[in-house]
Design a protein around this motif. Structure first.
Motif: not given
Lengths: 107, 114
Positions: B45, B41-43, B37, B35, B90
């Motif tokens: 994929x 913004x959100x994580x 980040x 991911x 991540x």
């Protein structure tokens, strides 16, 4: 398009207060996760839900599959609860994440 | 158990350079994923794998390659870095790809592309 929406974005509470963070999603899911990210950046899993309610210490997570909504509650909040709380949903093999709720608990 | 180990923790690249972010887990997890980040913004994929030899694209795969030759390792390659790839990355794994399983995250890798 955001598959996962969280509210509020930011939250400040006094120590001892009851806290609720909300998560709504728009896709069919097999599971919903609540994650915690501390200022150092590490991410840990708090809960995984597919139905009902789970409790771990002062944390409670609920999910309503029909309404596509989940809540994370923190009872008797403490400054060490200060972190970003992230909602994530699993659909198929993919995960979608909310942008997070930044919680600050003041002593 | 070391859990999920990511290296390096920090990296600065120049535009056009290549590099590999390493991810290793010692929990015999089938599912591994990368991911990014970004602020506000959100994580998101990038790529995922449901087992050795099997990989697939996520939401934002462009500019990244992955491979899964063993159960333990899932490296992420940037072939020609761009400033838009400046982010925190991540790696995460879970026991199986089917059903509901807890995600275990690595500590993150902060990449800056100049």
């Amino acid at each position: 398009k955001n598959e996962v929406e969280q509210s509020p974005q930011n939250l400040t509470a006094q120590e001892g207060e009851f806290i609720t963070i909300n998560c709504s999603y728009s896709v069919g899911i097999s599971a919903l996760h609540w994650l915690q990210q501390h200022p150092g950046g590490g991410i840990v899993s708090l809960f995984m839900l597919s139905s009902g309610k789970k409790k771990h210490g002062r944390l409670i997570a609920t999910i309503n599959i029909q309404e596509k909504h989940s809540s994370l509650h923190i009872t008797a909040s403490h400054p060490r609860d200060s972190a970003v709380y992230i909602c994530a949903v699993k659909t198929g093999n993919q995960f979608y994440f909310g942008t997070g709720t930044s919680l600050t608990v003041i002593p | 158990n070391a859990g999920v180990t990511q290296t390096p923790k920090f990296q600065v690249l120049k535009t056009g350079q290549s590099m590999t972010l390493q991810c290793a887990q010692d929990m015999n997890h089938e599912y591994m994923s990368w991911y990014r980040q970004d602020p506000g913004m959100g994580l998101r994929l990038i790529h995922y794998s449901v087992g050795a030899g099997i990989t697939d694209q996520g939401e934002v795969p462009n500019g990244y390659n992955v491979s899964r030759s063993t159960t333990e390792d899932f490296p992420l390659r940037l072939l020609s870095a761009a400033p838009s790839q400046t982010s925190v990355y991540f790696c995460a794994s879970s026991y199986s790809w089917g059903g509901a399983n807890v995600l275990t995250f690595g500590a993150g890798s902060r990449l800056t592309v100049l």
